[in-house]
Write an enzyme that holds these catalytic residues in place. Structure first.
Site, PDB file in Angstrom:
ATOM      1  N   SER A   1       0.752  -1.266  -0.023  1.00  9.44           N
ATOM      2  CA  SER A   1      -0.009  -0.060  -0.064  1.00  9.44           C
ATOM      3  C   SER A   1       0.811   1.032  -0.018  1.00  9.44           C
ATOM      4  CB  SER A   1      -0.844   0.240   1.317  1.00  9.44           C
ATOM      5  OG  SER A   1      -1.927  -1.174   1.204  1.00  9.44           O
TER       6      SER A   1
HETATM    7  N1  SAH Z   1      -0.850  -4.847   4.200  1.00 14.66           N
HETATM    8  C1  SAH Z   1      -0.295  -4.905   2.919  1.00 14.66           C
HETATM    9  C2  SAH Z   1      -1.068  -4.623   1.567  1.00 14.66           C
HETATM   10  C3  SAH Z   1      -0.870  -5.568   0.848  1.00 14.66           C
HETATM   11  S1  SAH Z   1      -2.287  -5.658  -0.432  1.00 14.66           S
HETATM   12  C4  SAH Z   1       1.187  -4.344   2.762  1.00 14.66           C
HETATM   13  O1  SAH Z   1       1.541  -3.783   3.698  1.00 14.66           O
HETATM   14  O2  SAH Z   1       1.928  -4.804   2.040  1.00 14.66           O
HETATM   15  C5  SAH Z   1      -3.498  -6.591   0.061  1.00 14.66           C
HETATM   16  C6  SAH Z   1      -3.576  -8.029   0.499  1.00 14.66           C
HETATM   17  O3  SAH Z   1      -4.582  -8.759   0.759  1.00 14.66           O
HETATM   18  C7  SAH Z   1      -2.862  -8.765  -0.746  1.00 14.66           C
HETATM   19  O4  SAH Z   1      -1.635  -9.449  -0.344  1.00 14.66           O
HETATM   20  C8  SAH Z   1      -3.903  -9.729  -0.988  1.00 14.66           C
HETATM   21  O5  SAH Z   1      -3.451 -11.357  -1.264  1.00 14.66           O
HETATM   22  C9  SAH Z   1      -4.686  -9.901   0.455  1.00 14.66           C
HETATM   23  N2  SAH Z   1      -5.996 -10.237   0.572  1.00 14.66           N
HETATM   24  C10 SAH Z   1      -6.923 -10.396  -0.396  1.00 14.66           C
HETATM   25  N3  SAH Z   1      -8.032 -10.884   0.177  1.00 14.66           N
HETATM   26  C11 SAH Z   1      -7.658 -11.575   1.129  1.00 14.66           C
HETATM   27  C12 SAH Z   1      -8.507 -12.412   1.950  1.00 14.66           C
HETATM   28  N4  SAH Z   1      -9.840 -12.783   1.919  1.00 14.66           N
HETATM   29  N5  SAH Z   1      -7.871 -12.669   3.107  1.00 14.66           N
HETATM   30  C13 SAH Z   1      -6.416 -12.688   3.422  1.00 14.66           C
HETATM   31  N6  SAH Z   1      -5.508 -11.878   2.484  1.00 14.66           N
HETATM   32  C14 SAH Z   1      -6.227 -11.178   1.416  1.00 14.66           C
END
Ligand code: SAH
Length: 213
Positions: A64
């Protein structure tokens, strides 16, 4: 992994940018000033690590934007020793920010590749959250209730099942909407049955998907 003076300098500028954009919580600004964000991205992209931008991290996902990380963390109002559930470990960067604030973090990722990668990285950096490979829609009922639930992917609706895992007085921060963008939504648990929802502007996240990969 090297954290040079140049990285530190770029990071200081990033903190100034985020602060100018309206983030006030000094603890959050300090955490962003401390954590080497370039460790969470593939080497070769150091130039991008300290821009206030989201960036690809593999498996079609993104780390993000730093401002967004700070904004969500500020809305969550994390206190030391709070139990926080994070949905979407991704790169692990947001998780590191929560740990710097003294929270106890339970983080779930549905992409196996990212779960393994961020687990290895955070361990190397001596961060100790509880990692789970699974579907965040299910939360972690055996560790509930949580003081805060932070969803870092765009959810089509407020995930109702997760609200049951929130303490009374607890806060859930969730971007709600489809692929065109999401409204940052804060849900506060007032008592056993009542929840209060407020909206906090538009953001763009990768989607929250069901099941695991
Ligand atoms: N907090 C992360 C943001 C990653 S983007 C950071 O700081 O890098 C969002 C993430 O949510 C992705 O890696 C995606 O695979 C995950 N995601 C999406 N749906 C999800 C679910 N139902 N359960 C767990 N993770 C999920």
């Amino acid at each position: 992994m090297v954290d040079s003076y140049r990285h530190k300098g770029l990071r200081k500028k990033l903190v100034d940018t985020i602060s100018e954009k309206g983030i006030k919580d000094k603890r959050i600004l300090d955490a962003i000033g401390k954590i080497p964000r370039h460790y969470f991205m593939d080497s070769g992209f150091v130039e991008f690590a300290y821009r206030d931008q989201a960036f690809p991290i593999g498996a079609g996902q993104t780390i993000s934007q730093p401002y967004t990380v700070a904004f969500q963390t500020e809305l969550l109002e994390v206190k030391k020793h709070d139990k926080i559930l994070e949905v979407g470990t991704g790169s692990g960067y947001q998780c590191a920010v929560l740990l710097e604030l003294g929270a106890k973090v339970y983080t779930i990722e549905r992409q196996r590749e990212l779960y393994l990668k961020s687990r290895a990285l955070l361990n190397d950096m001596a961060y100790k959250p509880y990692f789970f490979y699974g579907d965040g829609y299910l939360g972690q009922p055996s560790y509930a209730p949580f003081d805060g639930i932070l969803i870092t992917a765009g959810a089509p609706d407020i995930p109702r099942d997760l609200l049951k895992q929130l303490k009374i007085g607890g806060r859930m921060v969730v971007p709600v909407g489809g692929s065109a963008g999401q409204v940052m939504t804060l849900v506060e648990r007032i008592n056993e049955e009542e929840f209060k929802e407020t909206e906090h502007g538009y953001f763009a996240f990768v989607p929250m998907l069901k099941g695991r990969q």
